[in-house]
Design an enzyme around this catalytic site. Structure first.
Site, mmCIF file in Angstrom:
data_model
loop_
_atom_site.group_PDB
_atom_site.id
_atom_site.type_symbol
_atom_site.label_atom_id
_atom_site.label_comp_id
_atom_site.label_asym_id
_atom_site.label_seq_id
_atom_site.Cartn_x
_atom_site.Cartn_y
_atom_site.Cartn_z
ATOM 1 N N ASP A 146 39.011 12.090 -98.401
ATOM 2 C CA ASP A 146 39.004 10.886 -99.255
ATOM 3 C C ASP A 146 37.585 10.324 -99.394
ATOM 4 O OD1 ASP A 146 41.759 11.270 -99.043
ATOM 5 O OD2 ASP A 146 42.211 9.145 -98.882
ATOM 6 N N GLY A 194 48.300 7.358 -102.262
ATOM 7 C CA GLY A 194 47.688 8.693 -102.260
ATOM 8 C C GLY A 194 46.434 8.762 -103.112
ATOM 9 N N PRO A 246 46.553 1.259 -106.568
ATOM 10 C CA PRO A 246 47.526 0.677 -105.642
ATOM 11 C C PRO A 246 47.347 1.256 -104.240
ATOM 12 C CG PRO A 246 48.589 2.204 -107.164
ATOM 13 C CD PRO A 246 47.155 2.120 -107.581
ATOM 14 N N SER A 267 42.575 4.434 -102.050
ATOM 15 C CA SER A 267 42.028 3.117 -102.411
ATOM 16 C C SER A 267 41.212 2.504 -101.273
ATOM 17 C CB SER A 267 43.148 2.162 -102.832
ATOM 18 O OG SER A 267 43.938 1.819 -101.719
ATOM 19 N N SER A 268 41.598 2.749 -100.021
ATOM 20 C CA SER A 268 40.837 2.108 -98.937
ATOM 21 C C SER A 268 39.447 2.732 -98.827
ATOM 22 C CB SER A 268 41.598 2.149 -97.607
ATOM 23 O OG SER A 268 41.820 3.464 -97.205
ATOM 24 N N ALA A 269 39.349 4.054 -98.929
ATOM 25 C CA ALA A 269 38.017 4.691 -98.875
ATOM 26 C C ALA A 269 37.150 4.215 -100.038
ATOM 27 C CB ALA A 269 38.155 6.210 -98.898
HETATM 28 O O1 PMV Z 1 47.717 10.012 -99.155
HETATM 29 P P1 PMV Z 1 46.336 9.827 -98.754
HETATM 30 O O2 PMV Z 1 45.452 9.313 -99.823
HETATM 31 O O3 PMV Z 1 46.217 8.997 -97.524
HETATM 32 O O4 PMV Z 1 45.752 11.294 -98.473
HETATM 33 C C1 PMV Z 1 45.771 11.855 -97.208
HETATM 34 C C2 PMV Z 1 45.372 13.299 -97.257
HETATM 35 C C3 PMV Z 1 45.791 14.054 -95.991
HETATM 36 O O5 PMV Z 1 45.350 15.387 -96.176
HETATM 37 C C4 PMV Z 1 47.291 14.036 -95.823
HETATM 38 C C5 PMV Z 1 45.149 13.464 -94.752
HETATM 39 C C6 PMV Z 1 43.657 13.740 -94.608
HETATM 40 O O6 PMV Z 1 43.023 13.036 -93.818
HETATM 41 O O7 PMV Z 1 43.134 14.667 -95.234
#
Ligand code: PMV
Length: 323
Positions: free
Chosen positions: A150, A103, A99, A106-108
């Site tokens: 990511d 966190g 989804p 998914s986009s990467a």
């Molecule tokens: O929640 P996500 O999957 O966008 O993870 C971001 C991770 C962070 O450390 C908050 C940002 C980053 O670029 O590392």
């Protein structure tokens, strides 16, 4: 006709999110929740179709993508063009089991799968390092500057110790010995950029006490990979709990996340914490052998979905090629 299917795993940050944006190390693992891209040659221009977004459009390197959600893919093509790729016509269908905005990266993982399928189709598959740097650039253009944890996790796979400065410092493969990682969704969607900007601002305002927390998080990530190497799941759990406290201190937890974190611990988890940008999205719990069902049950009673993926899985890869 040639057809190529590539896939990339999702990622879960085990230790060190946010702190990694300003140079601390983080521990992140690739999990078996996949994004896929299938590329076939022919047609006019490069057409992308995203099943999860419900969009289909032609990407033109000379202009912005017709839908802002497709901009990372357009940027990926621009980067390929600047590396002298001949952008042969193709249709690429992308889809993700992860989804968005939860966190899981998914986009990467979708962009990495897209790039690998397309460059394999045109006969010059990107190597891991180029796949990482283009996925990172594509992500940055859409979501603002990121640490790159990511794209590194979804491209290289396994479990990685990562820093902005050194990128992948160390990489392990395979599962966590003696315990199972469980993911539960809070059901709250949020952007990454919002929490990231407010944490950077907090550190600027507070100065020294915030810097000390960053140093603690850095050591926690290092201790985490050492615990993994020893197969010491109890120590890893302890570090996760500690790390969750540091994330609460910098203001990215929420009542929904706390509820899941404490439910998992009460059900016997060795550790539990929010994962990713926070203020919503997912929590992760480390269940010792024998307590998996209890922890999963406690989370299922509260979360819209709970998953028990494999961890430390391989990174982006081609899974099918037919000519
Ligand atoms: O929640 P996500 O999957 O966008 O993870 C971001 C991770 C962070 O450390 C908050 C940002 C980053 O670029 O590392």
């Amino acid at each position: 006709m040639t057809e190529v299917t590539a896939r990339a795993p999702s990622k879960v940050i085990v230790l060190g999110e946010h702190f990694v944006v300003l140079n601390s190390r983080a521990l992140s693992t690739a999990v078996s929740i996949y994004s896929r891209a299938t590329a076939e040659d022919g047609g006019e221009g490069v057409i992308i179709e995203s099943k999860s977004m419900g969009v289909r459009a032609r990407l033109d390197v000379g202009s912005r993508a017709p839908d802002p959600r497709l901009e990372p893919f357009a940027e990926a093509l621009r980067r390929l063009r600047s590396m002298d790729y001949d952008l042969a016509p193709a249709r690429v269908v992308v889809d993700s089991d992860a989804p968005p905005s939860a966190g899981l990266g998914s986009s990467a993982s979708t962009v990495a799968a897209f790039l690998l399928a397309y460059t394999t189709l045109v006969g010059d598959p990107l190597n891991k390092d180029n796949l990482f740097s283009i996925t990172l650039a594509a992500e940055d253009v859409a979501h603002g500057a990121s640490s790159g944890v990511d794209p590194a996790t979804v491209v290289y796979g396994g479990t990685i110790l990562y820093s902005i400065k050194d990128r992948v410092i160390e990489r392990l493969e395979g599962p966590i010995r003696g315990a199972r990682l469980i993911i539960a969704d809070s059901g709250v969607r949020r952007s990454t950029a919002g929490p990231v900007m407010s944490v950077i601002e907090l550190r600027r305002r507070l100065g020294q006490p915030a810097e000390l927390i960053y140093s603690a998080a850095d050591i926690v990530a290092l201790r985490g990979i050492e615990a993994l190497k020893r197969g010491d799941a109890a120590e890893l759990g302890l570090l996760m709990n500690f790390n969750h406290g540091l994330l609460s201190a910098i203001g990215v937890s929420s009542p929904e996340l706390e509820d899941l974190v404490y439910a998992a611990r009460a059900a016997g988890a060795l550790g539990s914490k929010l994962s990713g940008a926070g203020r919503g999205g997912i929590v992760i719990a480390l269940a010792p052998e024998g307590s998996e069902d209890k922890v999963t049950g406690a989370l299922r009673a509260r979360a819209p979905w709970v998953l028990k993926p494999e961890v430390g899985v391989p990174g982006a890869e081609v899974v099918e090629l037919t000519r």
